[in-house]
Structures are given as structure tokens and as C-alpha cells.
Design a protein around this motif. Structure first.
Motif, PDB file in Angstrom:
ATOM      1  N   PHE A   1      46.475  47.200  30.108  1.00 36.71           N
ATOM      2  CA  PHE A   1      46.792  46.865  28.717  1.00 36.71           C
ATOM      3  C   PHE A   1      48.183  47.356  28.331  1.00 36.71           C
ATOM      4  CE2 PHE A   1      42.002  46.958  27.995  1.00 36.71           C
ATOM      5  CZ  PHE A   1      41.904  45.577  27.993  1.00 36.71           C
ATOM      6  N   ALA A   2      48.552  48.536  28.839  1.00 41.02           N
ATOM      7  CA  ALA A   2      49.882  49.065  28.526  1.00 41.02           C
ATOM      8  C   ALA A   2      50.975  48.149  29.065  1.00 41.02           C
ATOM      9  CB  ALA A   2      50.025  50.470  29.109  1.00 41.02           C
TER      10      ALA A   2
ATOM     11  N   SER B   1      41.221  47.536  38.957  1.00 43.15           N
ATOM     12  CA  SER B   1      40.247  48.350  38.221  1.00 43.15           C
ATOM     13  C   SER B   1      38.846  47.754  38.310  1.00 43.15           C
ATOM     14  CB  SER B   1      40.673  48.450  36.755  1.00 43.15           C
ATOM     15  OG  SER B   1      39.652  49.027  35.965  1.00 43.15           O
ATOM     16  N   GLY B   2      38.761  46.442  38.107  1.00 45.45           N
ATOM     17  CA  GLY B   2      37.461  45.791  38.177  1.00 45.45           C
ATOM     18  C   GLY B   2      36.839  45.885  39.554  1.00 45.45           C
ATOM     19  N   SER B   3      37.657  45.786  40.591  1.00 41.17           N
ATOM     20  CA  SER B   3      37.144  45.886  41.954  1.00 41.17           C
ATOM     21  C   SER B   3      36.604  47.281  42.249  1.00 41.17           C
ATOM     22  CB  SER B   3      38.253  45.548  42.962  1.00 41.17           C
ATOM     23  OG  SER B   3      38.637  44.197  42.847  1.00 41.17           O
TER      24      SER B   3
ATOM     25  N   THR C   1      43.687  39.060  42.909  1.00 35.72           N
ATOM     26  CA  THR C   1      43.717  40.514  43.086  1.00 35.72           C
ATOM     27  C   THR C   1      42.324  41.046  43.379  1.00 35.72           C
ATOM     28  OG1 THR C   1      45.570  40.676  41.549  1.00 35.72           O
ATOM     29  CG2 THR C   1      44.351  42.696  42.011  1.00 35.72           C
ATOM     30  N   SER C   2      41.355  40.601  42.604  1.00 37.25           N
ATOM     31  CA  SER C   2      39.975  41.023  42.830  1.00 37.25           C
ATOM     32  C   SER C   2      39.481  40.549  44.190  1.00 37.25           C
ATOM     33  CB  SER C   2      39.072  40.483  41.721  1.00 37.25           C
ATOM     34  OG  SER C   2      39.467  40.976  40.458  1.00 37.25           O
TER      35      SER C   2
ATOM     36  N   PHE D   1      47.321  41.899  34.823  1.00 42.30           N
ATOM     37  CA  PHE D   1      46.152  41.312  35.451  1.00 42.30           C
ATOM     38  C   PHE D   1      45.934  41.869  36.859  1.00 42.30           C
ATOM     39  CE2 PHE D   1      45.956  37.688  32.347  1.00 42.30           C
ATOM     40  CZ  PHE D   1      44.624  37.882  32.006  1.00 42.30           C
ATOM     41  N   VAL D   2      47.023  42.194  37.561  1.00 38.06           N
ATOM     42  CA  VAL D   2      46.878  42.828  38.882  1.00 38.06           C
ATOM     43  C   VAL D   2      46.175  44.177  38.727  1.00 38.06           C
ATOM     44  CG1 VAL D   2      48.118  43.904  40.792  1.00 38.06           C
ATOM     45  CG2 VAL D   2      48.799  41.636  39.975  1.00 38.06           C
TER      46      VAL D   2
END
Length: 370
Positions: free
Chosen positions: A55-56, A77-79, A23-24, A71-72
């Protein structure tokens, strides 16, 4: 441990990490180009919102599919944050005439984050005992809400938030899509054609990506016979090592590339050795080694910011993030394949071998301090 106790197999756990990295991989560079065009603070708020959703999803759908969805969302979010935060911080310091303070500030910020992580890991012990994974999970969602509020109120200048709002690069095009493509090309071109930038991108990415084995530290502890309630205490040791290592990044920023290479070598050796001995003494070694590696990671990423000269700082930083995800993806895939034949501790120890080569490359080719 949440995944394992929900019935997800060892191989599937590694495939979850692969999904995270994929995903990232897909979203990293495109999100960096947006950070060079749009309001960076607003993007940080969006990142926090998606992070809470990750997390939800784990709590509402505690299955392989639900964990994969989480994780997707986490990868997206991290990207969004990757590249955006670094560029926003560096440009804000530059506006204030204090760009040289970037390594020290990032180091202390990372150290503060690790101490918060340390407190979270400590709280996990009573939270697990009282409410199990559900209480820990919803508490995590609540803390992401604090993250969102901080992002929304971050006191930064307009120039750092939208550095090219009135720049020539944007005036040369009329449509947002054209602007986006132009910025994307500019960043990728600098990351691949400038010698100093290319070396910094590749070496920092390999160094950060190969240390993706921290995701497996809890499994290493549990494999050593440690009780579930004691695992967070051992993870505290590694987080403390990270906090000390990142806090000293400002000092390490002045070291030569050869010295940094030696630090990478020592850190990798300690982590590999710690994974193969008894859990308690082993995690002390892992904590020290991981602290050294995190110290050099901060310095590597700071030197990347120093050598970027073009207008697409967030895009170049996201190219580094993309390369990091490629390396991490290889690590997760190797663990997924190797999990059927080797123990977690053996897999973590074996990853120290390629890091030795990284140490040699850092000593020889990494840009020196400025």
C-alpha cells in the motif's frame, strides 16, 4: 478507481492484476513448503510487513510502475500467508481435538473479515471526501499494522507452528535446503497423485479463481453512471453478501456435493444477471450471488483440508493456491484483452458461462462431507 484516476488505462489496470497473479504464481508453492519447515506464526508476521509495503508503494509512487511494485509486494505477502494460515489453523484445531470445527470457524472468521471490510468501505466515503485517496491509503497501512500485531500474538501451540520440527522427514536430511526440497516434493506428490486430494485441489482452485471478477465490481458500478462517492455504498452490498455467505459455511459443510453444485450455479447466474441491469438492483443480485459463491468456496477449501493426510499440509494448500492463481491469471488476461471491445459489465456477465461447468463438476466429482 485510484489507478484510473492516476491515468492508468483500462487495459493497463487488467495487466496490473496479471502482474499480481504472476507474482503469486511464482512464489505460492515455494512459500508453502517453507511453512511446513519454519515457524508459521513468524511467517504470518513477515506477510503483514510486506503487505504494508504494498500500500505504501501505491501512495509514494502513483504511477503504473509504482502500482505494479505494490502488486508484486501484495502477491508475495499473499503467497506467504496462503497455505500457512490454513495449515496453522487446521493443525491447531487438530491438537485440540476439534478439527471438525474447521469449516465453521473459517466461515465465521471470513464473515468477521467481511464485516470489517464492510466497515472499511463505509469509512471510505467520508475519508475520500476529506482526504482523497491519500487518506484512505495511509489508513490502510495503519490497519495492516494491527494485522501484524495480531499475527505476532496469535496463541497457538508449538506443534501447530512447527509441526515437523522433530519429525522423521527432517531427521532424514541434514541441510535446510535438502529438508525444503523433501517437503516440497512430499506436498506436490500428494496434491497430484492422491485422487481425492487432486480433485479437491483442482475444483476448489477453479471455483475460487473464476470468481476473480470481484476486482471489477467498482468499475461495473462506475460504468453504470454511479458517482464516485456512491460506489463504496454499492460495494457494501457485495461485501454484506460475502459476510452472510461465509457465516453460513459451517451449515453448508454438511450439504451434499450435488447441492453445492446447485448453489454454485445459482450464484453465478445472479452475478451475471446483476452485472447487466441497472446498478442499484443489479448490485443486490450480485451481492446475493457472490454470497452463495463465497459460501461454496469456504466449503471447498475446508474439504480439501479434510482429505489431506500427508505431512506437508501447507505445501498441498499452496498447490491449491497456485492453481487458483493460474485460473485468476487467465481471467485477468481475458479481461485485459476483452477490455478493448466489451464493457466491464459484459465481461463480468460472460464469466458466468464457465462457472456453469464448474457447478456441474462440483456436483459430480467433489468429495462429499465427512
Amino acid at each position: 478507481m485510484l489507478f484510473a484516476d492516476a491515468g492508468v488505462s483500462a487495459s493497463q489496470i487488467s495487466w496490473l492484476f496479471v502482474i499480481w497473479s504472476l507474482t503469486s504464481f511464482v512464489t505460492e508453492v515455494p512459500s508453502g513448503a517453507w511453512a511446513d519447515l519454519l515457524d508459521r506464526r513468524l511467517l504470518l508476521v513477515a506477510s503483514a510487513t510486506v503487505y504494508a509495503g504494498a500500500f505504501a508503494a501505491w501512495l509514494v509512487l502513483p504511477t503504473f510502475a509504482g502500482f505494479a511494485l505494490g502488486f508484486v509486494l501484495w502477491g508475495i505477502s499473499g503467497s506467504i500467508m496462503s497455505g500457512t494460515l490454513e495449515a496453522l489453523l487446521y493443525d491447531e484445531l487438530d491438537v485440540r481435538g476439534a478439527a471438525a470445527l474447521y469449516p465453521r470457524l473459517v466461515g465465521w472468521a471470513e464473515s468477521a473479515a467481511m464485516l470489517a471490510n464492510l466497515a472499511s468501505a463505509g469509512l471510505a466515503v467520508p475519508l475520500l471526501a476529506v482526504g482523497g485517496y491519500a487518506l484512505v491509503g495511509w489508513a490502510s497501512v495503519g490497519l495492516v499494522g494491527v494485522h501484524l500485531a495480531l499475527a505476532a500474538t496469535l496463541p497457538v501451540s508449538t506443534r501447530a507452528r512447527r509441526p515437523h520440527r522433530d519429525g522423521d522427514l527432517l531427521l532424514a536430511t541434514e541441510r535446510l535446503t535438502q529438508r525444503y526440497v523433501a517437503m516440497l516434493r512430499t506436498g506436490v506428490r500428494e496434491a497430484t497423485t492422491s485422487v481425492d486430494v487432486r480433485r479437491a485441489v483442482l475444483l476448489a482452485a477453479v471455483l475460487v479463481g473464476l470468481t476473480a471478477y470481484d476486482e471489477y465490481f467498482p468499475l461495473v458500478a462506475r460504468e453504470g453512471g454511479v458517482a464516485l462517492s456512491t460506489v463504496p455504498a454499492l460495494i457494501l452490498v457485495t461485501v454484506l453478501g460475502q459476510a452472510v455467505g461465509t457465516a453460513l459455511a459451517g451449515r453448508a459443510a454438511r450439504l451434499s456435493s450435488r447441492t453445492l453444485g446447485a448453489m454454485v450455479l445459482a450464484g453465478a447466474g445472479l452475478v451475471s444477471a446483476g452485472a447487466t441491469v441497472t446498478p442499484y438492483a443489479g448490485f443486490v443480485a450480485i451481492g446475493v450471488g457472490y454470497g452463495l459463491l463465497n459460501n461454496t468456496m469456504i466449503v471447498a477449501e475446508a474439504r480439501l483440508q479434510q482429505v489431506i493426510t500427508g505431512p506437508a499440509r501447507a505445501t498441498v494448500t499452496s498447490v491449491h493456491g497456485l492453481a487458483t492463481e493460474v485460473v485468476a491469471l487467465c481471467v485477468y488476461a481475458a479481461f485485459a484483452v476483452g477490455a478493448g471491445w466489451l464493457s466491464w459489465s459484459t465481461l463480468v456477465a460472460a464469466l458466468g458461462v464457465p462457472i456453469v461447468n464448474v457447478a456441474w463438476a462440483v456436483a459430480r466429482w467433489f468429495p462429499g462431507p465427512r
